[in-house]
Design a protein around this motif. Structure first.
Motif, PDB file in Angstrom:
ATOM      1  N   UNK A 600      19.463 -17.504  27.888  1.00 52.71           N
ATOM      2  CA  UNK A 600      18.504 -16.407  28.010  1.00 52.71           C
ATOM      3  C   UNK A 600      17.195 -16.690  27.302  1.00 52.71           C
ATOM      4  N   UNK A 601      17.266 -17.311  26.140  1.00 53.96           N
ATOM      5  CA  UNK A 601      16.074 -17.439  25.301  1.00 53.96           C
ATOM      6  C   UNK A 601      15.406 -18.804  25.401  1.00 53.96           C
ATOM      7  N   UNK A 645      15.455 -29.121  31.657  1.00 51.70           N
ATOM      8  CA  UNK A 645      14.421 -29.111  30.621  1.00 51.70           C
ATOM      9  C   UNK A 645      14.242 -27.662  30.158  1.00 51.70           C
ATOM     10  N   UNK A 646      14.462 -27.416  28.871  1.00 50.86           N
ATOM     11  CA  UNK A 646      14.500 -26.051  28.353  1.00 50.86           C
ATOM     12  C   UNK A 646      13.261 -25.744  27.528  1.00 50.86           C
ATOM     13  N   UNK A 647      12.663 -24.598  27.788  1.00 46.52           N
ATOM     14  CA  UNK A 647      11.517 -24.157  27.005  1.00 46.52           C
ATOM     15  C   UNK A 647      11.981 -23.685  25.634  1.00 46.52           C
ATOM     16  N   UNK A 651      11.781 -16.275  22.575  1.00 50.55           N
ATOM     17  CA  UNK A 651      11.166 -14.990  22.259  1.00 50.55           C
ATOM     18  C   UNK A 651      12.135 -13.830  22.388  1.00 50.55           C
ATOM     19  N   UNK A 652      11.855 -12.810  21.613  1.00 49.56           N
ATOM     20  CA  UNK A 652      12.423 -11.492  21.804  1.00 49.56           C
ATOM     21  C   UNK A 652      11.332 -10.599  22.356  1.00 49.56           C
ATOM     22  N   UNK A 653      11.026  -9.524  21.640  1.00 50.17           N
ATOM     23  CA  UNK A 653      10.056  -8.563  22.158  1.00 50.17           C
ATOM     24  C   UNK A 653       8.963  -8.221  21.152  1.00 50.17           C
ATOM     25  N   UNK A 654       8.799  -9.017  20.110  1.00 49.54           N
ATOM     26  CA  UNK A 654       7.834  -8.668  19.070  1.00 49.54           C
ATOM     27  C   UNK A 654       6.418  -9.056  19.492  1.00 49.54           C
ATOM     28  N   UNK A 655       5.919  -8.357  20.512  1.00 47.34           N
ATOM     29  CA  UNK A 655       4.561  -8.580  20.994  1.00 47.34           C
ATOM     30  C   UNK A 655       3.545  -8.277  19.898  1.00 47.34           C
ATOM     31  N   UNK A 725      20.795  -7.095  28.235  1.00 48.11           N
ATOM     32  CA  UNK A 725      20.851  -8.251  27.344  1.00 48.11           C
ATOM     33  C   UNK A 725      22.276  -8.452  26.837  1.00 48.11           C
ATOM     34  N   UNK A 726      22.506  -9.606  26.247  1.00 50.79           N
ATOM     35  CA  UNK A 726      23.854  -9.986  25.837  1.00 50.79           C
ATOM     36  C   UNK A 726      24.234  -9.565  24.439  1.00 50.79           C
ATOM     37  N   UNK A 727      23.520  -8.617  23.884  1.00 52.71           N
ATOM     38  CA  UNK A 727      23.824  -8.073  22.558  1.00 52.71           C
ATOM     39  C   UNK A 727      23.326  -6.642  22.555  1.00 52.71           C
ATOM     40  N   UNK A 728      23.379  -5.990  21.431  1.00 55.78           N
ATOM     41  CA  UNK A 728      22.848  -4.637  21.375  1.00 55.78           C
ATOM     42  C   UNK A 728      21.353  -4.647  21.695  1.00 55.78           C
TER      43      UNK A 728
END
Length: 971
Positions: A600-601, A645-647, A651-655, A725-728
């Motif tokens: 996911x990340x 090839x993985x980026x 990121x999460x959401x802390x814009x 998402x895969x967590x809370x």
């Protein structure tokens, strides 16, 4: 940067030609500087650069009488091609450098004559180039043919010079590298003090130049006597289409060396903040009544320009375990050679390249910014000044052991190697600048800590069968056992590594996911061997840090331990679990939708599902670069394009953090342009913001409105939020939150009723703009908490009937209360609400959305125990304060009923809508920072928060829209 003459000129003319020779004019000065110039390791770098400037600026290297030699003439280092465009010929240079004339010191010349000449004995193994040997690669306009007939002594180096000075006692690679510009108009300045744009340094040890030079067959140089005046042989030639007449007014493009060194000269910003504090935000933050910190007093973080550590001579040893990302940038950033652009794609929204490289996507992520995160440092100030001043040493070591992990770890490694004991790592260390005052010996650790959660932290991590007693006792793991005992005293196995307490492998090895990596370039540059190891792709690489187990402090003493953050266990208890770890299989096996954290990340395909495929480094290869003398064989340096090839966007959401970085790079001490791709690339902070917004809109949560009905007394509707998402959600640090804004509108779109409205600072308010219970914890003067014993907050709702109620998904925790507090899972709150990480005794509320397929308690206990943790991990990863809400059994979603009294509507309802918002730093959290600490870290955050310009952005109003419904009609 400035160039004295144009690079494009009439065919056959030389814009670098001068009327008289540029030769040493003060032989006595040159002689006095000679020994110091050849000894870059003998001085602090700021002192040495001044000596170098004096030596080169007086052309002291152009002295055949003192044994210096030069190339026969200006020569190309790659093809020069012509393209017909709009009726004009346009020339392009494709060399590894601009056209060059190299000057060689006597020591360098002697070594080349013995080992790189036509007469050299091929059976001799070349020894290291001797200390003090020098090469000065003067660079000129392309093509070389325009200046080839001019005496090199009459040429002005319009593109400066690449510098190589042998210093084998300083760094593993043994060279001092740099770019030097001649004359005041060149754009070159000493790296001390740092330039306004915080660009990478122009020169120093172990610089990015090694991305090409490590492909030489030995000694990191391709030099040969065939190029040198008075020696036999012919320099390598390349296609040069210099037949056309170009526009002499066309300025020369910068060379790769110039562009890399000065990509962001002038401290630009991506977005312009407010010039003065936003009065609405100041008012609604309800803090700092004593007065705002003057802008002139805001102390910036030390410049990223200074953050460069390297493998020392004789290394790598334990003293080189952790390195700054500057050692990775040359090969693992895109465009660093200036010729090939692997790890990029065309920007679909502009004429630039999206930089997909590991360095660029990581550097602008919250992981890359962790060592400069202003929210973190303000939190640390609160912890040490107000919450736990009597345990400040413990607090700083615990916290910086994650956010500044490389600095904290290396500090203790070196302390133990020197015969000392494990020691606290203090916040003040991060302000240390190299070569300044009596603390300069700490500068290395400051650089490492400011570098954030950097490359060597993850790519040296040892998990699974790599973890042994011998590894624990190895010098590179100094003080890890003590950290584990402090943070995870009752845990075993993988759970012993929680809160970033993992072991690392040997300093001469780094792990990655790809098989058969080319080892020669990294070995020649750093003495490190890249190796494939499957654990780097395991979720446990993330889980070690994203399971935060902390001591509970009271009066400076540890009274318990509690889980502050359980992102990894939440995943392990969900339908997304893979059921396997580096230590073996877990009970319950894989979930119905098995995905790792990296799936996911660390995206391996674009938004359209097209897989990324790329080479994983930007180096000088053999088969697709201009021919070079004395290069390593192609089978050792040519790279293959890799699937998956993985980026490293991570990121999460802390814009909000990224917005601060975009608007205040000068205060955070960071550049905004990528140092290698420069103007060719999309600014990485914009890429990161885009990735976060995509994460928010596409992969986080959905919201829907249903069952809208109108009775004689009420308008009713049901809102359903689905966690994707895969967590809370939210997860991570406990103060993150999400909330629902539910609105009732009339036929003209006028607002009639709203739950979840907010003010300029993002605080939830009622119909009269009064803050809801729990939105502020302090009075406006920061003098007293608001009825702290009541722990005011918005409870979890199954039905909302008032505008003074809002559904807020969050975790709230409390301090120890009384003289004999009971802390931990299931304990009853007895203290006050807290944002202190090390004061968490009890959970007051945790109604964060569970991931899909959340396991029952007993099955969670089985997994927790298999990880090496106690039952408390399973208990604390549950929900608190949700009553009998059936949505919190198997998880995946939450449904809320809204019953709006018709008597509260000043009009006829026509539609309803709902929006799910996210706040990384809610107003109560920010207020608590400003009311519980003072000083530079707090002032820095307040300065940026109150001036941050979020107008017309997805985060306007200090809330990020995650999902929204259309207007659902009222029947």
């Amino acid at each position: 940067m400035a160039v004295l003459a144009t690079a494009s000129a009439l065919a056959g003319t030389c814009p670098a030609e001068q009327q008289t020779a540029l030769a040493p004019v003060d032989p006595q000065l040159c002689a006095s500087l000679d020994a110091d110039f050849r000894n870059p390791g003998g001085f602090p770098l700021d002192v040495y650069e001044k000596k170098l400037d004096a030596f080169l600026g007086h052309y002291c290297h152009r002295d055949p009488a003192r044994g210096w030699a030069r190339d026969k003439t200006v020569r190309d280092t790659g093809p020069f091609t012509a393209t017909l465009s709009d009726g004009k010929w346009i020339g392009s240079e494709h060399g590894t450098h601009a056209p060059v004339v190299i000057w060689y010191s006597p020591e360098m010349l002697a070594w080349l004559e013995k080992y790189r000449s036509e007469d050299a004995d091929p059976s001799l193994v070349p020894p290291p180039v001797p200390a003090g040997a020098v090469m000065i690669k003067e660079m000129y306009p392309a093509p070389a043919a325009d200046c080839a007939g001019v005496d090199p002594m009459k040429l002005f180096p319009t593109s400066g010079a690449a510098v190589m000075i042998r210093a084998p006692d300083v760094s593993f690679d043994g060279w001092y590298w740099g770019w030097y510009g001649f004359g005041a108009k060149s754009g070159w300045t000493p790296d001390w003090p740092a330039p306004p744009g915080n660009s990478i340094p122009d020169m120093g040890f172990a610089q990015y130049c090694m991305n090409c030079h490590a492909s030489a067959k030995n000694n990191l140089t391709f030099a040969t006597t065939a190029n040198i005046e008075g020696h036999p042989g012919t320099p390598t030639v390349f296609l040069s289409q210099n037949f056309f007449v170009d526009d002499p007014a066309t300025p020369a493009p910068p060379t790769q060396h110039q562009a890399a060194a000065q990509a962001d000269f002038g401290a630009p910003r991506l977005l312009v903040p407010f010039s003065t504090p936003d009065p609405a935000v100041v008012k609604d933050l309800m803090a700092y009544a004593q007065g705002l910190p003057p802008a002139a007093d805001v102390q910036p973080m030390p410049s990223q320009t200074y953050d460069n550590t390297w493998v020392a001579a004789g290394g790598p040893t334990a003293a080189d375990t952790f390195l700054t990302s500057s050692q990775c940038i040359g090969c693992h950033d895109a465009g660093s050679t200036g010729l090939q652009f692997d790890m990029t794609r065309p920007n679909p929204h502009g004429n630039t390249l999206d930089n997909l490289s590991p360095y660029a996507t990581w550097r602008s992520s919250p992981m890359g910014l962790a060592g400069r995160d202003p929210f973190f440092f303000a939190q640390l100030a609160s912890e040490t000044q107000t919450f736990h001043p009597d345990a400040a040493d413990t607090v700083q070591t615990v916290c910086l052991g994650c956010h500044g992990i490389a600095g904290e770890r290396q500090f203790n490694i070196d302390t133990k190697l020197a015969g000392g004991q494990c020691a606290s790592f203090e916040r003040s260390v991060l302000e240390t600048l190299p070569w300044e005052g009596g603390t300069s010996h700490l500068a290395q650790y400051a650089m490492l800590a400011r570098d954030g959660v950097s490359c060597t932290a993850c790519h040296r991590m040892a998990l699974g069968d790599r973890v042994t007693d011998d590894l624990l006792a190895a010098p590179q793991n100094a003080c890890v056992a003590e950290r584990q005992a402090l943070l995870n005293p009752e845990n075993s196995g993988f759970a012993k590594t929680f809160t970033g307490s993992f072991l690392v492998g040997p300093p001469n090895s780094l792990i990655g996911p790809f098989n058969k990596p080319q080892t020669t370039p990294m070995q020649q540059a750093l003495g490190i061997t890249p190796e494939e190891h499957p654990t780097i792709a395991a979720s446990e690489v993330c889980g070690s840090c994203h399971t935060v187990h902390l001591p509970v402090l009271q009066d400076g003493k540890i009274i318990a331990h509690i889980y502050e953050q359980t992102t990894y266990p939440e995943w392990a208890f969900s339908a997304y679990r893979t059921g396997s770890t580096p230590d073996g299989a877990l009970p319950q096996g894989a979930g119905t939708t098995p995905l790792s954290c990296q799936d996911c990340h660390m995206a391996t395909s674009d938004a359209n599902g097209v897989p990324y495929k790329s080479k994983i480094a930007s180096i000088q290869e053999y088969s697709n670069f201009p021919q070079a003398d004395n290069a390593t064989a192609p089978e050792k340096i040519d790279l293959e394009a890799r699937d998956n090839f993985a980026l490293h966007t991570l990121v999460g959401l802390n814009v909000f953090l990224v917005k601060l970085a975009q608007q205040f790079p000068d205060i955070l001490g960071i550049p905004i342009a990528d140092p290698m791709l420069g103007s060719k690339g999309t600014d990485p902070l914009l890429w990161t913001e885009g990735a976060m917004l995509d994460q928010a809109r596409q992969h986080t949560a959905d919201i829907a409105v249903g069952s809208v009905a109108l009775s004689d007394t009420a308008l009713t509707a049901t809102v359903k939020v689905t966690n994707k998402v895969g967590h809370k959600f939210p997860s991570g640090v406990g103060f993150r939150r999400a909330f629902i804004e539910f609105s009732v509108l009339d036929a003209g779109g006028k607002l009639l009723w709203r739950s979840g409205g907010s003010n300029a600072a993002g605080a939830l308010v009622d119909a009269n703009a009064a803050p809801l219970d729990g939105e502020y914890w302090w009075d406006a003067n920061c003098q007293a908490r608001i009825v702290p014993e009541q722990r005011l907050h918005q409870p979890h709702f199954e039905t909302i009937t008032s505008q003074s109620q809002a559904q807020v998904y969050q975790e709230l925790v409390s301090t120890p209360g009384g003289t004999a507090p009971v802390c931990g899972a299931g304990s009853s709150p007895s203290g006050q609400l807290t944002t202190s990480f090390l004061s968490i005794c009890s959970t007051v509320k945790d109604n964060r959305l569970l991931p899909d397929g959340y396991l029952p308690l007993q099955q969670r206990v089985e997994i927790a125990n298999a990880l090496g943790a106690g039952d408390d991990l399973a208990l604390e990863a549950g929900s608190v304060g949700v009553g009998d809400d059936p949505d919190y059994i198997a998880g995946g979603s939450d449904s809320i009923a809204y019953a709006v009294p018709l008597g509260e509507l000043a009009g006829k309802p026509a539609s309803v809508s709902a929006t799910l918002y996210y706040q990384a730093t809610p107003p109560f959290y920010l207020q608590d920072r400003f009311c519980t600490a003072s000083g530079s870290d707090t002032d820095r955050l307040y300065h940026m928060v109150t001036r941050l310009n979020l107008e017309e952005t997805p985060a306007e109003g200090w809330k990020l829209a995650i999902a929204a419904t259309s207007q659902a009609p009222v029947p």
